[in-house]
Write a protein that holds these residues in place. Structure first.
Motif, PDB file in Angstrom:
ATOM      1  N   ILE A  89       0.790  -1.716  -0.032  1.00  0.00           N
ATOM      2  CA  ILE A  89       0.554   0.069  -0.082  1.00  0.00           C
ATOM      3  C   ILE A  89       0.995   1.339  -0.034  1.00  0.00           C
ATOM      4  O   ILE A  89       2.419   1.124   0.909  1.00  0.00           O
ATOM      5  N   VAL A  90       0.654   1.958  -0.925  1.00  0.00           N
ATOM      6  CA  VAL A  90       1.480   3.420  -0.990  1.00  0.00           C
ATOM      7  C   VAL A  90       0.553   4.610  -0.645  1.00  0.00           C
ATOM      8  O   VAL A  90      -0.763   4.840  -1.682  1.00  0.00           O
ATOM      9  N   THR A  91      -0.003   5.359   0.228  1.00  0.00           N
ATOM     10  CA  THR A  91      -1.147   6.899   0.930  1.00  0.00           C
ATOM     11  C   THR A  91      -0.494   7.839  -0.571  1.00  0.00           C
ATOM     12  O   THR A  91       0.805   7.800  -0.228  1.00  0.00           O
ATOM     13  N   GLY A  92      -1.439   8.683  -0.695  1.00  0.00           N
ATOM     14  CA  GLY A  92      -1.550   9.970  -1.002  1.00  0.00           C
ATOM     15  C   GLY A  92      -2.429  10.598  -0.824  1.00  0.00           C
ATOM     16  O   GLY A  92      -3.140  10.654   0.179  1.00  0.00           O
ATOM     17  N   GLN A 101       1.100   9.888  -8.319  1.00  0.00           N
ATOM     18  CA  GLN A 101       2.670   8.630  -8.046  1.00  0.00           C
ATOM     19  C   GLN A 101       2.756   8.225  -8.708  1.00  0.00           C
ATOM     20  O   GLN A 101       4.109   7.696  -9.174  1.00  0.00           O
ATOM     21  N   ILE A 102       1.893   7.031  -9.739  1.00  0.00           N
ATOM     22  CA  ILE A 102       1.451   6.321 -10.368  1.00  0.00           C
ATOM     23  C   ILE A 102       2.244   6.569 -11.571  1.00  0.00           C
ATOM     24  O   ILE A 102       2.927   6.528 -12.783  1.00  0.00           O
ATOM     25  N   LEU A 103       1.367   8.035 -12.221  1.00  0.00           N
ATOM     26  CA  LEU A 103       1.837   8.482 -13.446  1.00  0.00           C
ATOM     27  C   LEU A 103       3.262   8.911 -13.490  1.00  0.00           C
ATOM     28  O   LEU A 103       4.143   8.984 -15.199  1.00  0.00           O
ATOM     29  N   ALA A 104       3.809   9.759 -12.791  1.00  0.00           N
ATOM     30  CA  ALA A 104       5.081  10.407 -12.648  1.00  0.00           C
ATOM     31  C   ALA A 104       6.080   8.911 -12.762  1.00  0.00           C
ATOM     32  O   ALA A 104       7.782   8.731 -12.748  1.00  0.00           O
ATOM     33  N   ALA A 105       6.033   7.495 -11.753  1.00  0.00           N
ATOM     34  CA  ALA A 105       6.787   7.258 -11.642  1.00  0.00           C
ATOM     35  C   ALA A 105       6.454   5.848 -12.858  1.00  0.00           C
ATOM     36  O   ALA A 105       7.491   5.475 -13.517  1.00  0.00           O
ATOM     37  N   VAL A 246      -2.929  -0.333  -4.318  1.00  0.00           N
ATOM     38  CA  VAL A 246      -2.114  -1.393  -3.783  1.00  0.00           C
ATOM     39  C   VAL A 246      -2.062  -2.103  -4.846  1.00  0.00           C
ATOM     40  O   VAL A 246      -2.919  -2.165  -5.822  1.00  0.00           O
ATOM     41  N   ALA A 247      -0.869  -2.448  -4.927  1.00  0.00           N
ATOM     42  CA  ALA A 247      -0.243  -2.533  -5.627  1.00  0.00           C
ATOM     43  C   ALA A 247       0.767  -3.538  -5.106  1.00  0.00           C
ATOM     44  O   ALA A 247       1.403  -4.168  -3.982  1.00  0.00           O
ATOM     45  N   LEU A 255       6.534   3.532  -6.717  1.00  0.00           N
ATOM     46  CA  LEU A 255       5.798   4.562  -6.421  1.00  0.00           C
ATOM     47  C   LEU A 255       6.354   4.945  -5.611  1.00  0.00           C
ATOM     48  O   LEU A 255       6.103   5.966  -5.079  1.00  0.00           O
ATOM     49  N   ARG A 256       7.132   3.917  -4.501  1.00  0.00           N
ATOM     50  CA  ARG A 256       7.536   4.859  -3.282  1.00  0.00           C
ATOM     51  C   ARG A 256       8.595   5.890  -3.869  1.00  0.00           C
ATOM     52  O   ARG A 256       8.440   7.415  -2.992  1.00  0.00           O
ATOM     53  N   VAL A 257       9.532   5.228  -4.145  1.00  0.00           N
ATOM     54  CA  VAL A 257      10.596   6.895  -4.759  1.00  0.00           C
ATOM     55  C   VAL A 257       9.168   8.161  -5.565  1.00  0.00           C
ATOM     56  O   VAL A 257      10.219   9.351  -5.137  1.00  0.00           O
TER      57      VAL A 257
END
Length: 372
Positions: A89-92, A101-105, A246-247, A255-257
């Motif tokens: 899980i990555v929060t936003g 965040q997904i698009l940036a990654a 969630v991934a 995504l964390r980066v």
């Protein structure tokens, strides 16, 4: 330095900004003499957060301290709630922050090469083209099929070697229908394994269609799936901006980066955790809104209006060139709705009185929507 008669600024933004649409938030209602006005333009929950949540916030987290940068308290609570590892899980800042965040990654410009492509249905969430453009990627918008639903066959045909991300919005905002498990499974069989597929479930809690796809089931089967969710809608925490994705860890490591540090504030996390603890009460509230949604749908169909399947907390009226006129007349009745010029009008489900007044207004409108 003197500020009198400053010379014209030579500072210029990125060229991409000139190509992006402007986000148009739902307007607040106009005050009309003799009646209470209602905002049905932003898909907000008309109910405030649970009283227990508001009470808990009074003695809540130390707001003079930074929150955990990776949202560990909330991720831990969500892991238990969803039965997934917290590391997945990555929060936003809301689901939109999580999407950015997904698009940036996974998408953008590539050292002078052609930009990556992001495929999504259109019309869908109006922030998609803005977020994709700011990431440096190219939007590939695939027109909706009959019934205002995703045209998954056409979306599969739009995949190229530059496709990096595909977004599936279910229920689709602003039109309302959900995607079904069988059709999504078939679609995924046509998607290359190195393409990230985002399942945007911002309105999941309002879905009653038993055939609806379940993002978490897909995430458990397919390593390229990212599920997107929010506390803004069903939980009534839109103003606190807290969402998450969630991934599988093969994706979350990137995504964390790309994640914005401290995006989910300590107050937002605290309110979200308390809301999860009181989930049965959230379900009761959601059910009351679903019943109101169904009441509005039945009322419109009794008028002979053709309306797409509604599985979120909103309905879609395919009013085409009459959209702006309809919104203006609704405003005169103390109802703020969301027109999309020459396309249609999205109407959020609000308070019982608001929904009743909306239905009464529709009885007097002589240019009903056509089939989507």
């Amino acid at each position: 330095m003197s500020t009198e008669n400053p010379a014209e600024s030579t500072v210029r933004p990125r060229s991409a900004l000139g190509r992006l649409p402007r986000y148009a938030a739902g307007k607040p209602p106009v005050q009309v003499a003799g009646m209470e006005s209602f905002k049905l333009s932003s898909n907000e929950n008309p109910l405030p957060p649970l009283p227990e949540v508001l009470e808990a916030l009074v003695g809540g987290p130390e707001i003079n301290r930074y929150p955990d940068p990776s949202g560990t308290p909330l991720r831990t609570a969500l892991g238990d709630f969803l039965d997934v590892p917290a590391e997945h899980i990555v929060t936003g800042g809301g689901s939109l922050g999580a999407l950015n965040q997904i698009l940036a990654a996974f998408s953008g410009a590539n050292d002078g090469a052609e930009p990556d492509e992001v495929i999504y249905a259109w019309r869908s969430f109006e922030a998609y083209p803005i977020s994709v453009g700011l990431a440096g990627a190219r939007s590939i918008q695939v027109p909706l099929a009959a019934g205002a639903r995703h045209d998954l066959e056409a979306m599969a045909a739009a995949i190229t070697e530059r496709t990096r991300v595909i977004i599936l919005c279910t229920p689709n905002n602003p039109t309302g229908p959900v995607l079904h498990t069988a059709e999504v499974e078939d679609f995924l069989s046509k998607v290359p394994e190195d393409v990230v597929v985002v399942v945007d479930e911002a309105y999941l809690e309002f879905v009653t269609d038993l055939r609806a796809v379940q993002g978490l089931e897909l995430y458990r089967k397919y390593p390229n799936i990212v599920v997107l969710r929010t506390f803004s809608k069903a939980y009534g925490l839109a103003g606190l901006r807290v969402g998450y994705s969630v991934a599988q860890p093969e994706l979350t490591q990137y995504l964390r980066v790309a994640a914005v540090p401290f995006a989910a504030s300590s107050v937002a996390q605290y309110a979200a955790i308390k809301s999860l603890e009181l989930y049965p009460k959230i379900v009761e509230r959601v059910q009351s809104l679903v019943l109101e949604r169904d009441r509005v749908m039945i009322g419109l169909k009794e008028l002979g209006w053709q309306v797409p399947e509604a599985q979120g907390n909103f309905i879609w009226l395919n009013l085409a060139e009459n959209s702006v006129e309809f919104a203006g007349l609704a405003e005169a009745q103390g109802l703020s709705v969301r027109p999309f010029a020459n396309e249609g009008v999205r109407v959020s489900i609000g308070e019982v009185e608001a929904n009743s007044r909306f239905l009464q207004f529709c009885k007097s409108y002589t240019k009903p929507p056509v089939a989507s």
